[in-house]
Write a protein that holds these residues in place. Structure first.
Motif, PDB file in Angstrom:
ATOM      1  N   LEU A  60       0.834  -1.200   0.000  1.00 49.08           N
ATOM      2  CA  LEU A  60       0.000   0.000   0.000  1.00 49.08           C
ATOM      3  C   LEU A  60       0.871   1.254   0.000  1.00 49.08           C
ATOM      4  O   LEU A  60       0.588   2.212  -0.726  1.00 49.08           O
ATOM      5  N   TYR A  61       1.944   1.246   0.779  1.00 49.46           N
ATOM      6  CA  TYR A  61       2.861   2.384   0.835  1.00 49.46           C
ATOM      7  C   TYR A  61       3.451   2.655  -0.552  1.00 49.46           C
ATOM      8  O   TYR A  61       3.511   3.809  -0.994  1.00 49.46           O
ATOM      9  N   GLU A  64       0.633   4.076  -2.792  1.00 47.58           N
ATOM     10  CA  GLU A  64       0.275   5.435  -2.380  1.00 47.58           C
ATOM     11  C   GLU A  64       1.402   6.421  -2.652  1.00 47.58           C
ATOM     12  O   GLU A  64       1.151   7.583  -2.969  1.00 47.58           O
ATOM     13  N   SER A 108      -6.856   8.348  -4.039  1.00 48.72           N
ATOM     14  CA  SER A 108      -6.055   7.699  -3.011  1.00 48.72           C
ATOM     15  C   SER A 108      -6.856   6.530  -2.457  1.00 48.72           C
ATOM     16  O   SER A 108      -8.066   6.447  -2.645  1.00 48.72           O
ATOM     17  N   LEU A 111      -9.481   5.172   3.543  1.00 51.98           N
ATOM     18  CA  LEU A 111      -8.899   5.135   4.888  1.00 51.98           C
ATOM     19  C   LEU A 111      -9.020   3.765   5.553  1.00 51.98           C
ATOM     20  O   LEU A 111      -8.239   3.440   6.428  1.00 51.98           O
ATOM     21  N   TRP A 116      -3.740   0.617   5.851  1.00 48.20           N
ATOM     22  CA  TRP A 116      -3.693   2.083   5.928  1.00 48.20           C
ATOM     23  C   TRP A 116      -3.228   2.563   7.304  1.00 48.20           C
ATOM     24  O   TRP A 116      -2.368   3.438   7.393  1.00 48.20           O
ATOM     25  N   ASN A 117      -3.782   2.004   8.354  1.00 41.66           N
ATOM     26  CA  ASN A 117      -3.417   2.460   9.705  1.00 41.66           C
ATOM     27  C   ASN A 117      -2.002   2.084  10.100  1.00 41.66           C
ATOM     28  O   ASN A 117      -1.468   2.617  11.071  1.00 41.66           O
ATOM     29  N   ARG A 124       0.907   9.529   5.982  1.00 43.64           N
ATOM     30  CA  ARG A 124      -0.540   9.737   5.862  1.00 43.64           C
ATOM     31  C   ARG A 124      -0.881  11.215   5.848  1.00 43.64           C
ATOM     32  O   ARG A 124      -1.764  11.656   5.112  1.00 43.64           O
ATOM     33  N   ARG A 157     -10.999  10.012  -1.903  1.00 45.64           N
ATOM     34  CA  ARG A 157     -10.607   8.629  -1.688  1.00 45.64           C
ATOM     35  C   ARG A 157     -11.580   7.682  -2.368  1.00 45.64           C
ATOM     36  O   ARG A 157     -12.760   7.944  -2.453  1.00 45.64           O
TER      37      ARG A 157
END
Length: 176
Positions: A60-61, A64, A108, A111, A116-117, A124, A157
């Motif tokens: 994900l990183y 993104e 994007s 959330l 994501w967290n 973020r 998003r």
């Protein structure tokens, strides 16, 4: 000044005035500053933090990061074109031809996307700041030029979790 007055009804075009005022210079500085801040983060602290992430969060990183840099490069391009128009380096027709190459619609992940967290908080925050800046530039672009690009849509998003995952996979495999 005469450009700011509409000949048909003698009203002042406040949007064009804003786009060539100190408010634009502030927006330009903010946008370019965010580009520099993001580049420094991704090349330094972000690279180190990404190495600590689990597989899902790391994927994900990566996705993104690409979206973030794409979004910021498109915003920077728009700002540079507007600055060139304001300074007289380009006329409106030249600028409009170049503006068609810019996409202000980079979305994007949601959330609630898996991982994501787990992403670094600083990362973020950069994503969120870039999305807010993109939304502002989109509104200003719409107000200035009136005609949305074919691809213009609200830079928000992705609310579709399946679509978000498909886009994540598409981005991950496209990089290979």
């Amino acid at each position: 000044m005469s450009e700011l007055i509409s000949r048909s009804n003698n009203t002042i075009n406040f949007i064009e005035r804003k786009a060539s005022s100190s408010a634009f210079r502030k927006l330009y500085a903010e946008g370019m500053g965010l580009v520099e801040e993001t580049a420094a983060y991704l090349d330094g602290e972000g690279r180190a933090e990404a190495k600590k992430l689990g597989r899902v969060a790391a994927t994900l990183y990566a996705a993104e990061s690409m979206r973030l840099t794409t979004r910021l490069m498109q915003i920077a391009s728009w700002l540079l074109l507007q600055r060139a128009l304001n300074s007289g380096e380009m006329n409106r027709e030249q600028m409009m031809v170049e503006k068609k190459k810019i996409r202000l619609d980079t979305s994007s992940a949601k959330l609630t996307a898996a991982g994501w967290n787990e992403l670094p908080e600083a990362f973020r925050l950069l994503v969120n700041r870039s999305l807010r800046l993109q939304a502002y530039v989109c509104r200003l672009d719409q107000d200035l030029f009136g005609e949305p690009q074919e691809t213009d849509r609200a830079p928000v998003r992705n609310d579709n979790p399946v679509g978000s995952q498909i886009e994540l996979l598409r981005t991950a495999f496209a990089a290979r």
